[in-house]
Design an enzyme around this catalytic site. Structure first.
Site, short mmCIF file in Angstrom:
data_model
loop_
_atom_site.label_atom_id
_atom_site.label_comp_id
_atom_site.label_asym_id
_atom_site.label_seq_id
_atom_site.Cartn_x
_atom_site.Cartn_y
_atom_site.Cartn_z
N LYS A 280 -8.46 -39.35 -10.03
CA LYS A 280 -8.92 -38.82 -11.33
C LYS A 280 -7.92 -37.80 -11.87
O LYS A 280 -7.45 -36.93 -11.13
CB LYS A 280 -10.30 -38.17 -11.16
CG LYS A 280 -11.02 -37.78 -12.44
CD LYS A 280 -10.78 -36.34 -12.92
CE LYS A 280 -11.23 -35.24 -12.01
NZ LYS A 280 -12.61 -34.86 -12.21
N GLN B 187 -19.76 -27.99 -21.32
CA GLN B 187 -20.41 -28.01 -20.02
C GLN B 187 -21.76 -27.28 -20.04
O GLN B 187 -22.67 -27.66 -19.30
CB GLN B 187 -19.50 -27.40 -18.95
CG GLN B 187 -20.03 -27.52 -17.54
CD GLN B 187 -20.47 -28.92 -17.15
OE1 GLN B 187 -21.49 -29.12 -16.49
NE2 GLN B 187 -19.70 -29.94 -17.54
#
Length: 315
Positions: free
Chosen positions: A68, A139
């Site tokens: 990732k 977030q």
């Protein structure tokens, strides 16, 4: 040729109701030594401010491994761009061949980070009557949506450095059934909340030991690179239980690293979240304890969500 999937396809394929449990199981596997996770690759940029993380690994015996790359550039919203971007590469473990490119634009990273916060709350928080959110960014939104899967509390007190961002946060999430109030200071959030989540890119503490009261749980998310710190080191010093998603990572670039450097705690005091999940006696054992979770983001979380997406997309 590997299959390439865009964000729309990925979002359609992933069952978000299953992510918290999948991430929880991944933490347990990690703490039991069932995953091979090399050190994180970190790039830091000052002008403009940003971070790039390279995380990768494999669950032993699994049929795939994941690499990732995720970025966060904090001035992007002023340019009309998302803060985050990223891609996950899923390889066949038996052959090393690239099976799929997940062009998730950072969405899977945000999703798994939100899930980690929910896992920490599930295992460490006291009964929650109010959630405190320090940071009103992307977030902060993912955290609430994941928390909805582990608590019935919908009362939230939020603080942001930007009054406009706090107001936008309130307006957006109020439409999803949350009761959002705006605080003037982080200390006000801590004084009125049972669970406090810090989700900022701060490079110096926004919450201090004097702000913390008995019984509170704090989940700190922002210290995902060297030089970042959201909590005064003494908060960890007065905590009854200090938990990290990964001791090796958190003592390198997490809140735990800052607290160890300040002499507030020793590494031996830190318990991994996967250990707490497997043995609740290592976590909160009374309602008046102070607990802290330092979540730096571990590749097993990426593996968990990438596997979910890959299997839903390709069968």
């Amino acid at each position: 040729m590997p299959e390439v999937f865009d964000l729309e396809a990925i979002r359609s394929a992933v069952d978000e109701s299953e992510v918290v449990d999948a991430v929880e199981q991944a933490f347990v596997a990690y703490s039991r030594g069932l995953a091979d996770i090399p050190p994180v690759g970190l790039l830091h940029f000052d002008d403009p401010p940003g971070d790039v993380h390279i995380k990768y690994g494999v669950l032993r015996g699994d049929d795939a491994f994941v690499v990732k790359v995720a970025s966060g550039f904090y001035e992007n919203p002023s340019r009309g761009l998302p803060t985050s971007d990223g891609v996950m590469l899923v390889f066949e473990a038996a052959t090393g061949r690239l099976g799929a490119v997940l062009l998730d634009e950072g969405w899977l990273t945000e999703l798994r980070t939100g899930a980690a916060g929910a896992v920490a709350a599930r295992h460490l928080a006291p009964p929650i009557e109010r959630i405190g959110m320090i940071g009103a960014g992307v977030q902060g939104r993912f955290q609430l949506r994941a928390l909805a899967r582990v608590t019935d509390c919908r009362d939230v007190l939020v603080w942001s450095r930007s009054a406009d961002r706090a107001a936008a946060y309130r307006d957006e999430l109020s439409q999803e059934g949350w009761e959002i109030s705006i605080a003037a200071t982080p200390s006000e959030v801590a004084a009125a909340s049972d669970l406090v989540v810090t989700a900022t890119p701060a490079q110096e503490p926004v919450l201090f030991a004097a702000d913390v009261r008995p019984g509170i749980h704090i989940t700190a998310l922002g210290s995902d690179n060297v030089g970042k710190q959201e909590l005064d080191a003494q908060i960890l010093g007065i905590a009854d239980v200090v938990v990290a998603d990964s001791v090796s990572q958190a003592t390198h670039h997490g809140e735990c690293a800052a607290a160890i450097a300040a002499g507030a705690i020793e590494q031996g005091q830190i318990v991994e979240l996967g250990q707490v999940i497997a043995d609740p006696g290592l976590g909160r054992t009374s309602p008046d304890q102070i607990t802290v979770a330092d979540l730096t983001g571990v590749a097993v979380q990426d593996i968990a969500v990438a596997r979910m997406a890959y299997r839903a997309l390709v069968g």
